[in-house]
Design a protein around this motif. Structure first.
Motif, short mmCIF file in Angstrom:
data_model
loop_
_atom_site.label_atom_id
_atom_site.label_comp_id
_atom_site.label_asym_id
_atom_site.label_seq_id
_atom_site.Cartn_x
_atom_site.Cartn_y
_atom_site.Cartn_z
N ALA A 10 0.89 -1.45 0.01
CA ALA A 10 -0.04 0.05 0.03
C ALA A 10 0.92 1.38 -0.02
CB ALA A 10 -0.89 0.00 1.22
N THR A 13 2.47 1.64 -3.51
CA THR A 13 1.30 2.04 -4.45
C THR A 13 1.16 3.54 -4.22
OG1 THR A 13 0.07 -0.08 -4.22
CG2 THR A 13 -1.06 1.90 -5.01
N ARG A 14 1.15 4.07 -2.69
CA ARG A 14 0.95 5.48 -2.76
C ARG A 14 2.18 6.26 -3.33
NH1 ARG A 14 2.99 9.27 0.28
NH2 ARG A 14 4.49 8.12 1.35
N ARG A 17 1.95 6.42 -7.11
CA ARG A 17 0.93 7.34 -7.22
C ARG A 17 1.17 8.84 -7.21
NH1 ARG A 17 -3.56 6.23 -3.89
NH2 ARG A 17 -3.83 4.32 -4.88
N GLN A 26 -0.43 10.74 -14.87
CA GLN A 26 -1.69 9.86 -14.79
C GLN A 26 -2.07 9.71 -16.13
OE1 GLN A 26 -1.20 12.59 -13.02
NE2 GLN A 26 -2.38 12.51 -11.00
N HIS A 29 -1.12 6.76 -18.19
CA HIS A 29 -0.93 5.53 -17.26
C HIS A 29 -2.37 4.85 -17.67
CE1 HIS A 29 2.29 6.72 -14.47
NE2 HIS A 29 2.43 6.51 -15.74
N VAL A 82 3.02 -2.34 -9.83
CA VAL A 82 2.25 -1.84 -8.71
C VAL A 82 1.25 -0.58 -9.57
CG1 VAL A 82 2.44 -0.34 -6.83
CG2 VAL A 82 3.72 -2.38 -6.99
N CYS A 83 1.84 0.06 -10.29
CA CYS A 83 0.93 1.14 -11.05
C CYS A 83 -0.18 0.45 -11.91
CB CYS A 83 1.95 1.75 -12.22
SG CYS A 83 1.27 3.18 -12.94
N ASP A 86 -2.72 -0.32 -9.48
CA ASP A 86 -3.33 0.91 -9.11
C ASP A 86 -4.42 1.31 -10.20
OD1 ASP A 86 -3.81 3.01 -7.26
OD2 ASP A 86 -2.37 4.20 -8.18
N GLY A 89 -7.09 -0.98 -10.24
CA GLY A 89 -8.10 -1.14 -8.99
C GLY A 89 -7.83 -2.59 -8.45
N ASP A 91 -6.42 -5.43 -5.98
CA ASP A 91 -5.46 -5.52 -4.82
C ASP A 91 -4.33 -6.32 -4.91
OD1 ASP A 91 -4.41 -6.12 -2.18
OD2 ASP A 91 -6.45 -5.89 -1.36
#
Length: 120
Positions: A10, A13-14, A17, A26, A29, A82-83, A86, A89, A91
């Motif tokens: 997480a 991911t943050r 992002r 973005q 992406h 990871v991108c 994200d 959506g 997990d």
């Protein structure tokens, strides 16, 4: 995966992002573009191993410079993965746990121990 692992995913991911947002990237992406970037990075990682004999790979990449270089490419692969998760959506931690659980059923240790599993 443990709760700590999930928090690390997480947090990564943050960070990914945030990096993208700070650069207004973005917009680039979409899933297809991220997948192509991911494949490109996997190709760069594969290129490092391309002419290394399989039985020499571990020793070859124990050399600090080569190990570092492989780590850089693996990091690029992870970042794009990871991108992508994200963007879609997904997990990633839950998906990995589910896949591993299914693999435990599909490839029981007693049936495949010591040999590569047959293709379906």
């Amino acid at each position: 995966m443990t709760t700590t692992d999930e928090r690390e995913i997480a947090e990564l991911t943050r960070l990914v992002r945030e990096f993208s947002t700070e650069r207004d990237w973005q917009q680039f992406h979409d899933p297809k573009s991220v997948i192509l970037a991911l494949v490109g990075e996997v190709g760069e990682l594969a290129e490092l191993f391309q002419w290394v004999r399989a039985d020499d790979a571990i020793a070859t990449f124990a050399v600090p410079e080569r190990k570092s270089r492989a780590g850089e490419e693996m990091a690029d692969v992870l970042i794009y993965l990871v991108c992508l998760a994200d963007v879609l959506g997904v997990d990633l931690g839950a998906a990995a746990r589910a896949k591993l659980a299914a693999s435990h059923v599909r490839f029981t240790a007693d049936e495949v121990r010591g040999r590569a599993p047959d293709k379906p």
